[in-house]
Each structure stands twice: as C-alpha cells, then as structure tokens.
Enzyme design. Structure first.
Site, mmCIF file in Angstrom:
data_model
loop_
_atom_site.group_PDB
_atom_site.id
_atom_site.type_symbol
_atom_site.label_atom_id
_atom_site.label_comp_id
_atom_site.label_asym_id
_atom_site.label_seq_id
_atom_site.Cartn_x
_atom_site.Cartn_y
_atom_site.Cartn_z
ATOM 1 N N ASP A 208 0.853 -1.186 0.000
ATOM 2 C CA ASP A 208 0.000 0.000 0.000
ATOM 3 C C ASP A 208 0.893 1.242 0.000
ATOM 4 O O ASP A 208 1.926 1.279 0.682
ATOM 5 C CB ASP A 208 -0.896 -0.013 1.251
ATOM 6 C CG ASP A 208 -1.964 1.046 1.192
ATOM 7 O OD1 ASP A 208 -3.024 0.783 0.612
ATOM 8 O OD2 ASP A 208 -1.741 2.148 1.727
ATOM 9 N N ILE A 209 0.519 2.253 -0.789
ATOM 10 C CA ILE A 209 1.297 3.498 -0.827
ATOM 11 C C ILE A 209 1.005 4.298 0.439
ATOM 12 O O ILE A 209 -0.155 4.568 0.762
ATOM 13 C CB ILE A 209 0.941 4.323 -2.072
ATOM 14 C CG1 ILE A 209 1.192 3.503 -3.340
ATOM 15 C CG2 ILE A 209 1.753 5.618 -2.110
ATOM 16 C CD1 ILE A 209 0.752 4.198 -4.620
ATOM 17 N N ASN A 216 -2.410 12.962 -2.689
ATOM 18 C CA ASN A 216 -3.414 13.361 -3.679
ATOM 19 C C ASN A 216 -3.978 14.739 -3.379
ATOM 20 O O ASN A 216 -4.134 15.581 -4.266
ATOM 21 C CB ASN A 216 -4.551 12.346 -3.705
ATOM 22 C CG ASN A 216 -4.476 11.422 -4.904
ATOM 23 O OD1 ASN A 216 -3.646 11.607 -5.791
ATOM 24 N ND2 ASN A 216 -5.327 10.435 -4.936
ATOM 25 N N ASP A 225 -2.291 9.768 -10.176
ATOM 26 C CA ASP A 225 -2.376 8.696 -11.174
ATOM 27 C C ASP A 225 -0.996 8.311 -11.684
ATOM 28 O O ASP A 225 -0.702 7.130 -11.912
ATOM 29 C CB ASP A 225 -3.250 9.131 -12.349
ATOM 30 C CG ASP A 225 -4.731 9.147 -11.988
ATOM 31 O OD1 ASP A 225 -5.083 8.626 -10.913
ATOM 32 O OD2 ASP A 225 -5.525 9.670 -12.786
ATOM 33 N N GLU A 251 -5.006 2.478 -3.860
ATOM 34 C CA GLU A 251 -3.540 2.561 -3.901
ATOM 35 C C GLU A 251 -2.890 1.279 -3.391
ATOM 36 O O GLU A 251 -1.710 1.279 -3.020
ATOM 37 C CB GLU A 251 -3.059 3.750 -3.068
ATOM 38 C CG GLU A 251 -3.355 3.664 -1.581
ATOM 39 C CD GLU A 251 -4.710 4.242 -1.194
ATOM 40 O OE1 GLU A 251 -4.874 4.612 -0.023
ATOM 41 O OE2 GLU A 251 -5.589 4.333 -2.069
#
Length: 344
Positions: A208-209, A216, A225, A251
């Site tokens: 996971d980011i 964002n 993106d 994500e």
C-alpha cells in the site's frame, strides 16, 4: 446500520446541494462516494471538482454507466452474440439459395444457433472458433460458395480477435496496466489449489502506498495517477513471469508468488520498497520536486489447509502491522506468529 444511515443522509444532502433530482442512479453514486466502496469513482468525482466542472446530471449519467451499469465484458458478449446470430442466419440463407447438399454443415450451424443462450467470453470464443472451422471446411468442399464463405470466415476471425481484446480488457486495470481484482480472485484460488495439490510453497505480497490520500490532496489526482502507474511499473519490473501482479484496489497492490517461501517473498517486497523509495518525483510541467513516496508491505505464506481468504487475511494483517509500526517497511506474518519486520 448507523454508518449506512449516515452515508444515506449525506448522499441525500449532496443531491440537494448540487440541485440534482433524487433519482436512484444519483443516490447510488453519492452513497458509494461517501461509503468509499469504489475508490476509482471517488477519484473521478474529485477530478471533476478539481477541474472546476459542475456535477451535472449528464456527467453523473456517464459515471453511472461506467461504474454501475452492465460491465464492458457483458456488453461485448451481448453484441458479439447478436453478430454471431446474424452471421449464422446469413450462412444458412447462402446454403438454401445455392441448393448445396451440405447437411452436416447446415445441421452444425443450426445447432450453434440453438446454443446461443447467454454466454461468457470463453464460451463465445469457443463458439466462434467452431463456426469458423466448420465454415473453412465447407469452403474447401464447395467451390461455388468459396468466396462468400471465406468472407464469413474472415468476419468470424475478426470477431474472435475482438473478443480476445475484450477478454484482456476485462481482467486489466486501465490506469496501471496490471491485472485487476477480478483476475486476482480467480488466480489466487487456482494458485492455492495447485499448491495444496503439489505441496509447493505459495506466498502473497500486499502493498500500500503510504499517505497516498494526503499526497493526492496536496498535488492533485493527475499526479496521483502518475504515482500509481510508477508503483505498478516498479512492481511489474521486479517480479518473475510466473508471478501475478494486480491492482488490488485504490492505492493497494498485490502479488501472487507461486513456488516462493515467505523469506523469498519478503526479500522481493524489500526490493520493491527500496526501488520505489529511491525515486524522486518531479512535476516536469512546473519544474517542481515533489519528494518521494514510500510503501508498506505485508507478506504471508500459505499454510496447510488454508483458504485463499485466510491467506489474504494474514497478508492484510501483516500490511496493517507495517503501517502501525511506522510505514515504509516490510512485515511478514507466519501461520501462527508474526515473524519478521524490515525496512527503513
């Protein structure tokens, strides 16, 4: 129940605020937005707001078609079925007009037509292959119909190619180019069954980011993106041909690792983590450095008599541990204990 009521209330309030009629379609969109069930829908709506576009009924109709109506595959199956029916009718008319004594071919076409109930992509592709084969065989035995049958055969070949494209799109995430959640579920079930049968190891990596929502919010969804595509490309470049990388949702990414023990999977997770952390993000249009992003990674190895859902649950638990213990790290969880933690 209380949470669901809250989401429903917010959806109704949002429709009123946007001066939108309270239709079931509009309600479904805003309810899903506030529940967070469809991250890509949220991103699409947020992009509209970022770009200064109004949330009109027309734009919501497009989003409803995209996220809630018949999916692309079902639409393609329906259209392909109609085209096949048309082609079969045309071929039967050719046979009747020519007076060709081709009983076998005619019976085959009629049988194909009777079998044209609701089908999936795999069954439709097999049907197209069978019709094309029968048509080529008929063309060889009847020169008078050769040119017309060859044309019909070419149409079937084109339709088969189109179905292949649709099949690939149905299992691919359009943003990252990785496989999607739909293929993940089928591939993991198959991998678990194979591992149980052969006794070979199987591991699952979930990543996971870190702080992606804040990233964002700070830099916009277009940059977000690009980050998702960057992480996807890094994952894809790091794995073997036998591994399966997917965009699990939002994500989050997952990698199915057949013939890999937990230690090997953890090393791969560390390699991916370091590779992503080493990349400097730059907004070239503004010549602005955006810094770096990091990943949290969870790893689990399939245990005896474990289901795919069990394996996912443990890999998710490892990912949760990685985030709770500081992020930007790899955590691997054994079948009964929490084994290792790595990272920077």
């Amino acid at each position: 129940m209380e949470q669901a009521t809250n989401w429903a209330d917010r959806a109704m309030a949002r429709m009123a605020a946007e001066s939108l009629p309270p239709t079931p379609q509009h309600f479904a969109i805003w309810y899903s937005y506030y529940s967070g069930d469809l991250p890509d829908l949220n991103r699409a709506l947020d992009k509209l707001a970022e770009a200064g576009h109004g949330v009109t009924a027309e734009r919501l109709a497009e989003l409803h078609d995209r996220f809630f109506s018949l999916d692309h595959e079902k639409q393609a199956v329906r259209e392909a079925g109609a085209r096949i029916q048309g082609a079969l009718s045309h071929l039967l008319e050719l046979l009747r007009a020519s007076g060709a004594g081709s009983d076998r071919y005619g019976r085959a076409l009629q049988q194909f037509g009777e079998d044209m109930e609701v089908r999936g992509l795999e069954q439709l592709s097999a049907l197209v292959d069978a019709i094309a084969a029968e048509t080529r065989l008929m063309a060889e035995h009847n020169r008078e119909l050769h040119s017309q049958l060859q044309s019909s055969s070419s149409q079937m070949d084109e339709l088969r190619r189109n179905l292949d494209v649709v099949r690939q799109e149905a299992i691919t995430d359009s943003l990252t180019g990785l496989f999607n959640r739909r293929l993940f579920d089928a591939s993991l079930a198959e991998a678990v069954a194979r591992a149980a049968q052969t006794g070979r190891p199987l591991s699952l990596l979930m990543t996971d980011i870190d702080h992606f929502k804040q990233f964002n919010d700070a830099h916009g969804h277009t940059i977000g993106d690009h980050v998702l595509a960057l992480v996807a490309r890094t994952v894809k470049e790091s794995i073997r041909a036998t591994d399966t990388a997917v965009r699990y949702g939002g994500e989050e990414f997952a990698v199915i690792l057949p013939d890999s023990r937990m230690a090997d999977a953890a090393r791969l997770g560390e390699q991916i983590r370091k590779s992503v952390a080493s990349k400097k993000l730059v907004n070239r249009s503004r010549n602005v450095t955006l810094g770096t992003i990091t990943l949290s990674v969870g790893v689990a190895q399939l245990a005896r008599d474990e289901t795919p859902a069990d394996l996912i649950k443990r890999a998710d638990a490892a990912l949760y541990d990685a985030k709770q213990s500081g992020r930007n790290r790899v955590v691997a969880i054994g079948s009964r204990d929490r084994d290792t933690g790595q990272g920077g």
